[in-house]
Scaffold this motif. Structure first.
Motif, short mmCIF file in Angstrom:
data_model
loop_
_atom_site.label_atom_id
_atom_site.label_comp_id
_atom_site.label_asym_id
_atom_site.label_seq_id
_atom_site.Cartn_x
_atom_site.Cartn_y
_atom_site.Cartn_z
N SER A 150 0.82 -1.22 0.00
CA SER A 150 0.00 0.00 0.00
C SER A 150 0.85 1.27 0.00
O SER A 150 0.35 2.35 -0.31
N TRP B 4 1.15 1.53 -3.71
CA TRP B 4 -0.13 1.52 -4.41
C TRP B 4 -1.26 1.68 -3.38
O TRP B 4 -1.91 0.70 -3.00
N ASP C 92 -4.62 2.40 -1.14
CA ASP C 92 -6.03 2.10 -1.39
C ASP C 92 -6.79 3.38 -1.68
O ASP C 92 -6.51 4.42 -1.10
N LYS C 93 -7.75 3.25 -2.59
CA LYS C 93 -8.64 4.39 -2.82
C LYS C 93 -9.81 4.20 -1.87
O LYS C 93 -10.37 3.10 -1.80
N GLU C 94 -10.17 5.27 -1.15
CA GLU C 94 -11.32 5.13 -0.26
C GLU C 94 -12.57 5.00 -1.10
O GLU C 94 -12.75 5.66 -2.11
N ARG C 95 -13.44 4.12 -0.69
CA ARG C 95 -14.64 3.83 -1.48
C ARG C 95 -15.83 3.79 -0.56
O ARG C 95 -15.73 3.34 0.58
N ARG D 168 -8.29 -2.29 -6.34
CA ARG D 168 -6.95 -2.34 -5.73
C ARG D 168 -6.87 -3.34 -4.58
O ARG D 168 -5.86 -4.03 -4.44
#
Lengths: 177, 138
Positions: A165, A168, A170-173, B111
């Protein structure tokens, strides 16, 4: 009938898919169904019997462990919490599809992704309901070894997830839906 | 309370039994296609570290519920396949599967499952490799 099938859970659909694939394999390779069942009758009886025991263990845990147990004991990405998350995963019975609702709730409560990875790793690798199968087929030593391995693999998986991470993130979703 | 427990058990048991029996049918059908000669050739021609890697990949792509892998594992053990390979297969089968991959994409975005897949690949390989050495004592 088709409507009912469409509404059924993913496990039921998966069951029909497996039956379909088996029939296709039997037709392609000319496998005799009755001979197949007779020659594997010992293992079939053993697995059905062990499934009944596994479900007893799973039911007992469902009623003994409160639903908010995981949520109460998991917060940060500390190594000890990663270990607890794995342990809780190991103790949580049920198929993986059944635990996603728990994982979503944990996520909504602010539990971090590495903790979820440790939980998922522990839950999927081994569980109390597997005990009858693994002890029955491979022995107690093998089952204990698998538990120890799971308790090591969970935190390592989470630590590797933290490392990945960094490169790369994490995108918050939104998990409301 | 007792009634609730019995109802819960009953519901879970029949649903699980359906899936287990379907999976069992698939496993014994697949198992009947496995021949010791083929397994021996594979054992001799593929180095053990690569066997572990293939086993985990095979586990990842294998469909079906958790319990169905046991008949195949027993057969592999009878054929003398290394315990490290069996551990890689058993762990790979449950850690990530194609259907859960897409479920996770739906819940967390792409991801999360991609990273979990990578991480699972590494830890499963480690578990298999450790078992190659520890397996003698089990």
């Amino acid at each position: 009938m088709i409507q009912k099938f469409k509404k059924s859970g993913i496990d039921i659909k998966m069951g029909f898919l497996l039956i379909g694939i088996s029939i296709v394999l039997m037709m392609i390779f000319n496998i005799n169904f009755s001979q197949l069942i007779i020659s594997n009758s010992d293992i079939i009886i053993k697995i059905i019997y062990l499934t009944a025991i596994a479900m007893m263990i799973s039911t007992a845990i469902h009623f003994l462990i409160p639903e908010n147990f995981a949520e109460k004991h998991l917060r940060d990405n500390k190594l000890s919490h990663l270990f607890y998350a794995t342990l809780l995963g190991v103790l949580t019975p049920g198929p993986v599809y059944a635990i996603y609702p728990i994982v979503i709730v944990l996520k909504k409560k602010g539990i971090k992704n590495p903790i979820l990875v440790a939980f998922l790793t522990g839950q999927t690798i081994i569980g109390p309901a597997r005990a009858p199968f693994e002890i029955g087929f491979f022995g107690l030593k093998f089952y204990i070894y698998r538990i120890l391995l799971a308790l090591i693999m969970g935190p390592i998986a989470a630590l590797l997830f933290i490392f990945l991470s960094k490169f790369w993130p994490d995108k918050e979703r939104n998990t409301e839906s | 309370m007792t009634k609730d427990i019995i109802l819960y058990y009953n519901k879970k048991l029949w649903r699980t039994l359906f899936l287990v029996c379907a999976g069992l049918l698939f496993a014994i059908t697949l198992g009947s296609l496995m021949k010791i000669e083929v397994v021996n050739v594979l054992k001799q021609s593929i180095p053990l570290p690569l066997q572990i890697f293939y086993a985990e990949l095979l586990g990842f792509i294998s469909p079906g519920p958790r319990y169905i892998i046991y008949p195949i594992l027993i057969k592999l053990q009878e054929f003398g396949v290394n315990l490290g390979v069996i551990i890689a297969l058993i762990s790979g089968h449950v850690l990530i599967e194609p259907s859960t991959f897409f479920v996770e994409v739906g819940f967390f975005g792409y991801r999360f499952p991609f990273k979990r897949f990578t991480v699972s690949l590494i830890v499963t390989y480690l578990a298999g490799a450790i078992t190659v050495f520890v397996g003698k004592f089990l």
